[in-house]
Design a protein around this motif. Structure first.
Motif, PDB file in Angstrom:
ATOM      1  N   THR A 268       0.830  -1.363   0.188  1.00  0.00           N
ATOM      2  CA  THR A 268       0.078   0.130   0.057  1.00  0.00           C
ATOM      3  C   THR A 268       0.926   1.309   0.085  1.00  0.00           C
ATOM      4  O   THR A 268       0.282   2.334  -0.346  1.00  0.00           O
ATOM      5  N   GLN A 269       1.984   1.204   0.343  1.00  0.00           N
ATOM      6  CA  GLN A 269       3.105   2.265   0.363  1.00  0.00           C
ATOM      7  C   GLN A 269       3.655   2.679  -1.257  1.00  0.00           C
ATOM      8  O   GLN A 269       4.051   3.808  -1.390  1.00  0.00           O
ATOM      9  N   THR A 270       3.404   1.657  -2.108  1.00  0.00           N
ATOM     10  CA  THR A 270       3.871   1.767  -3.250  1.00  0.00           C
ATOM     11  C   THR A 270       2.553   2.601  -4.179  1.00  0.00           C
ATOM     12  O   THR A 270       1.715   2.927  -3.838  1.00  0.00           O
ATOM     13  N   GLY A 271       3.276   3.054  -5.569  1.00  0.00           N
ATOM     14  CA  GLY A 271       2.251   3.841  -6.252  1.00  0.00           C
ATOM     15  C   GLY A 271       2.626   5.562  -6.027  1.00  0.00           C
ATOM     16  O   GLY A 271       3.409   5.798  -5.294  1.00  0.00           O
ATOM     17  N   ILE A 272       2.401   6.159  -7.193  1.00  0.00           N
ATOM     18  CA  ILE A 272       2.671   7.497  -7.504  1.00  0.00           C
ATOM     19  C   ILE A 272       2.317   8.488  -6.461  1.00  0.00           C
ATOM     20  O   ILE A 272       2.609   9.424  -6.023  1.00  0.00           O
ATOM     21  N   ARG A 273       1.239   8.000  -5.626  1.00  0.00           N
ATOM     22  CA  ARG A 273       0.459   8.927  -4.653  1.00  0.00           C
ATOM     23  C   ARG A 273       1.330   8.999  -3.500  1.00  0.00           C
ATOM     24  O   ARG A 273       1.045  10.026  -2.624  1.00  0.00           O
ATOM     25  N   ASN A 274       2.243   8.022  -3.205  1.00  0.00           N
ATOM     26  CA  ASN A 274       2.849   7.803  -1.767  1.00  0.00           C
ATOM     27  C   ASN A 274       4.284   8.118  -2.061  1.00  0.00           C
ATOM     28  O   ASN A 274       4.944   7.697  -2.933  1.00  0.00           O
ATOM     29  N   GLU A 275       4.810   8.779  -0.911  1.00  0.00           N
ATOM     30  CA  GLU A 275       6.039   9.200  -0.972  1.00  0.00           C
ATOM     31  C   GLU A 275       6.867   8.994   0.354  1.00  0.00           C
ATOM     32  O   GLU A 275       6.455   9.108   1.506  1.00  0.00           O
TER      33      GLU A 275
END
Length: 392
Positions: A246-253
């Protein structure tokens, strides 16, 4: 595909289109008359307006091309393999050597590395060889009249009129891509007006024939859109077992250091400074390639809004800069276009914002998929599978 201010009205219409975004469709001739009236209200003289629009025609081939973008429905591995070839890598190196001084200037003046410019130059026109044969004014007016994206294309008609006023465009002779982009790196008229650079110092801007003009204009646009000089854009990484997806993806930094603490490692070389903020993306799920992407990766969406295109261009730029081929892994089977539309419809029914229900796995759909995967107890990597579709 996308500053020289002369007419404030032209620039404002290029940036603020709320008053006219719904002005589309209907009789084409009447639509053109409306454009001419609007141009007159902006201060253009009637003779120039009439000359600009005199030969304009609706082009069905443009509409057909707009509806036919099937390549963007391919998964990352297929898409990247279709666009990246040994020939393009070889030609990239040759063109870098030919234009080395221009790439040096782009990096010194704008902080944009050669790999990025080479990647888009290759993908957009095969280094200038294939720039398109659509009449630019016909393409823009056709797409402005079409009600799919008038808010994007209507302002470009007036930007093209301003180019004509400045002697930068011939409404009969200027030709380019079906979506109205012009030149070696495919710029829309508003971006040519705003960011074009006379790179070869000949006193005029020619993005179709002058590689220095085209490349430095592209670098100037990226810098103006927020490119951070000489910072990275992407680095391939390997994910540890048990990573909270859930920490992956372009929304998360997180910071690079925080990702390293979670066990994320580079597949080659070293990661950039630990203080830089970054996302980890898995464009074909956690069993496929994984990349750490940075602020400059996000800037590339100012060039093209397609997630798959930007990711592939960014990866190709790393290859042109010396990175090895990605670790392809063994991704799970994805969805075909019809299945993707079904998935999007079911996500919308559950209250998720997927953008358009178009069968394309864009950033909004990926985010919705990741959220519903987490709800259903599936690996939340944003990659939709037949299993997920069945569960929905």
């Amino acid at each position: 595909m996308r500053i020289l201010p002369v007419m404030a009205a032209v620039l404002s219409v290029g940036l603020s289109t709320a008053a006219h975004a719904q002005s589309c469709g209907g009789n084409f001739g009447a639509f053109v008359e409306g454009l001419k009236s609007e141009a007159a209200s902006q201060g253009y003289d009637r003779a120039r307006i009439d000359s600009f629009f005199r030969n304009v025609r609706q082009d069905q081939a443009v509409i057909n091309a707009d509806r036919r973008q099937g390549i963007f429905q391919r998964p990352f591995l297929d898409f990247s393999r279709a666009l990246i070839s040994q020939s393009r890598l070889t030609n990239g190196q040759r063109n870098f050597e030919r234009q080395r001084s221009v790439f040096d200037r782009a990096q010194q003046q704008y902080g944009v590395q050669p790999g990025i410019l080479l990647a888009f130059w290759a993908f957009e026109t095969d280094f200038g060889a294939v720039q398109g044969d659509f009449n630019t004014v016909n393409a823009l007016v056709t797409l402005a009249h079409d009600c799919r994206r008038p808010e994007l294309f209507r302002p470009q008609v007036f930007a093209a009129l301003e180019m004509y006023r400045r002697g930068m465009l011939d409404p009969v002779q200027t030709r380019g891509a079906w979506a109205g982009e012009i030149g070696m790196v495919q710029k829309l008229p508003s971006d040519i007006i705003n960011y074009a650079v006379d790179g070869d110092g000949d006193g005029r801007i020619d993005l179709q024939r002058s590689a220095p003009d085209a490349l430095l204009s592209a670098a100037a646009m990226l810098r103006a859109k927020g490119w951070r000089p000489n910072e990275p854009w992407m680095h391939e990484v390997a994910l540890p077992q048990g990573l909270d997806l859930t920490q992956t993806g372009i929304r998360n930094e997180l910071t690079v250091s925080q990702w390293e603490q979670l066990g994320v490692r580079p597949t080659h070389g070293r990661l950039p400074s630990g203080n830089l903020r970054a996302s980890v993306i898995v464009p074909q799920g956690h069993r496929g390639p994984a990349f750490m992407v940075f602020h400059n990766f996000r800037v590339l969406f100012e060039w093209n809004q397609s997630f798959i295109y930007v990711t592939t261009a960014a990866y190709f730029a790393t290859r042109l800069s010396g990175a090895p081929v990605y670790q392809a892994g063994n991704p799970e089977t994805g969805l075909n276009q019809d299945q993707m539309r079904q998935l999007q419809q079911r996500l919308v029914q559950r209250g998720f914002d997927v953008g358009a229900v178009d069968g394309i796995l864009g950033a909004n759909t990926r985010a919705a998929v990741q959220d519903v995967q987490a709800q259903l107890g599936l690996p939340a990597d944003g990659w939709p599978t037949p299993q997920l579709l069945g569960m929905l």
